[in-house]
Design an enzyme around this catalytic site. Structure first.
Site, PDB file in Angstrom:
ATOM      1  NE  ARG A  15      -1.271   2.455   2.953  1.00 32.75           N
ATOM      2  CZ  ARG A  15      -0.752   3.555   3.485  1.00 32.75           C
ATOM      3  NH1 ARG A  15      -0.678   4.664   2.777  1.00 32.75           N
ATOM      4  NH2 ARG A  15      -0.277   3.539   4.712  1.00 32.75           N
ATOM      5  CG  ASP A  16       3.139   4.436   2.958  1.00 26.98           C
ATOM      6  OD1 ASP A  16       2.766   5.327   2.181  1.00 26.98           O
ATOM      7  OD2 ASP A  16       3.766   4.678   4.009  1.00 26.98           O
ATOM      8  CG  HIS A 207       4.225   4.712   9.121  1.00 28.30           C
ATOM      9  ND1 HIS A 207       3.537   3.716   8.466  1.00 28.30           N
ATOM     10  CD2 HIS A 207       4.621   5.577   8.154  1.00 28.30           C
ATOM     11  CE1 HIS A 207       3.518   3.970   7.159  1.00 28.30           C
ATOM     12  NE2 HIS A 207       4.163   5.100   6.939  1.00 28.30           N
ATOM     13  CG  HIS A 209       8.088   7.888   5.265  1.00 27.24           C
ATOM     14  ND1 HIS A 209       7.755   7.866   3.940  1.00 27.24           N
ATOM     15  CD2 HIS A 209       7.022   7.392   5.919  1.00 27.24           C
ATOM     16  CE1 HIS A 209       6.522   7.398   3.796  1.00 27.24           C
ATOM     17  NE2 HIS A 209       6.040   7.108   4.984  1.00 27.24           N
ATOM     18  CB  CYS A 240       9.575  11.251   0.659  1.00 26.74           C
ATOM     19  SG  CYS A 240       8.985  12.721   1.527  1.00 26.74           S
ATOM     20  CG  ASN A 249       6.971   3.296   4.182  1.00 27.39           C
ATOM     21  OD1 ASN A 249       6.334   3.711   5.131  1.00 27.39           O
ATOM     22  ND2 ASN A 249       6.492   3.319   2.940  1.00 27.39           N
TER      23      ASN A 249
END
Lengths: 301, 301
Positions: A15-16, A207, A209, A240, A249
């Site tokens: 997803r991310d 979470h 990055h 990003c 991430n």
């Protein structure tokens, strides 16, 4: 250095990661990759997002992905849901857990969701209660927990206030997103010093990055503070949106290396992640940027 | 999180970086790069190594580099020296400070210097006393302080014993090298818990390679333990001879970002490092791998 014995890694790459990759990945390739991730010992995979396809065309095939994967027992397959329409689609796809999301800073929230924080809260409240009524667990994502790309630093008190609102709605867990990768360990420590007296550590996830290479430093500090749930993305996929081309991430396999070397159990196997990484490298036709994939490609260990 | 107010960065790129780069850099380019580094606020630059050219052909022009640079007041220009012959050459080149080096593990020492630890100590003792007699300060490098590529883990007690021998010889400072980039913060903490009761923190430097992306996490822990001197290499130049193509020293500019964000003074200016990085990218004809250079190239900040 007091460290937890055991942590949970929540894989958000499908997803991310993929929502921030410029390249479109086919449903078939996504499913093959998720199936390989399912064999690595991960217990949680966020597989897609049920946002409107016009927002994130990369994930327009959310329902198809869920019907194409082979679900393994013991693994939670989750998806992001922005509103009731998204929730309906996710429930039809028989998702295990849903995630709702918002930002701790108003301008990032507006830019991301097109609503103020005040306007967002009732929408999420409705989604959370419907999801719970349908027997699903709910994860909350709170972005810009340290800094906002538009407003600069965000105060721990602001994060605490919104976190309290989300837990009041009935979310089971809150993932705290350091969206732009600017935080350093003392800032993470200050934030957690404000949050941990209010919320149980078992209900908070971090979470990070890795834009500036600080994710592992911040995770190491979070572990010392008692956090035991971490989001990560295989191969550091994602990038990003506020620093084009920069890292995304924290890479699951780089985090796993650190945890293994610290003697912290996660249940995840490095060779399983590397196998999933190799598959994704062949799908994307480019090397993944994590240190472990780099070392693996060079024949090191 | 208790952190020092001020630290010293010791730039080792021209030596530790270039000696591990496959590409030969001309003396003129080295001097231009070092001159640009001299304008960034750094107070210490290790410019070359006086080892025999057959060992490290990349640094065969050690004397020429030293006569080509424009030395700035307030900056210490240092060079590595393996033995008396090297020391003579370094003294003729009017070096400010010399560094001697050895490993904490016998097989790495043999592989690197072709001597056992026991055979190395008297050689270093002679070099240190001659350098001191010539009025020079001496830095010691101790490699494989956490693990050896041949022997595995190295005990903190072994590191302490060799460190004591080196300080007994009269070295002014000891740089502790995590040569293969495998360490995690609890290991750094355990090592420093053994060393700090014996040696003043002001005389210990940490030298991390970033092979697995853990250098900043380890530096963050070292700062908490009271360490105030860190070696780094512009652009993360260098690579690791034990994991071909993997990352080298921690990048000076990535470390500086973390220190600035922590409010720790170093006197170094990011724009000065970026300017030196741009010059090196044009010399090598390839992008440098640090996060700050990556963000800079993408037009971010």
């Amino acid at each position: 250095m007091k460290l937890p014995k055991k942590v949970t890694l929540k894989e958000v790459g499908p997803r991310d990661g993929l929502q921030n990759e410029p390249q479109q990945v086919s449903t078939e390739h996504k499913a093959a990759w998720i199936d390989r991730l399912s064999k690595s010992g991960l217990s949680y995979i966020e597989v897609t997002s049920f946002v409107h396809p016009k927002w994130i065309p990369q994930l327009a095939d959310a329902a198809e992905v869920l019907s194409s994967i082979t679900r393994q027992p013991g693994i939670t397959y989750a998806a992001l849901v922005p509103n009731r329409q998204g929730l309906e689609r996710a429930l039809q796809a028989n998702i295990d857990e849903i995630s709702v999301f918002m930002s701790a800073s108003d301008s990032h929230n507006k830019n991301n969701i097109n609503k103020t924080i005040t306007e967002t809260l009732p929408v999420l409240k409705e989604v959370v209660s419907e999801a719970k009524a349908s027997g699903k667990t709910v994860r909350g994502y709170l972005s810009t927990i340290i800094a906002c790309p538009y407003e600069g630093k965000v105060s721990p008190e602001q994060v605490k206030d919104i976190a309290a609102r989300l837990f009041d709605m009935g979310i089971d867990e809150l993932s705290l997103g350091e969206t732009i990768g600017v935080a350093v360990p003392p800032e993470v420590e200050r934030l957690l010093e404000v949050l941990l007296p209010e919320f149980a550590a078992e209900r908070l996830a971090m979470h990070f990055h890795d834009t500036r290479g600080l994710a592992l430093a911040n995770i190491s500090k979070s572990l010392e503070m008692g956090i035991t749930i971490f989001d990560s993305s295989l191969g550091g996929l994602g990038g990003c949106p506020y620093a084009k081309g920069a890292s995304g991430n924290v890479a699951t396999e780089d985090l796993l290396y650190m945890l293994d070397a610290m003697g912290i159990q996660s249940g995840v196997r490095m060779e399983g992640l590397i196998a999933a990484g190799e598959l994704m490298e062949s799908i994307l036709g480019k090397p993944l940027k994590s240190r472990q994939m780099e070392i693996h490609r060079r024949g090191g260990k």
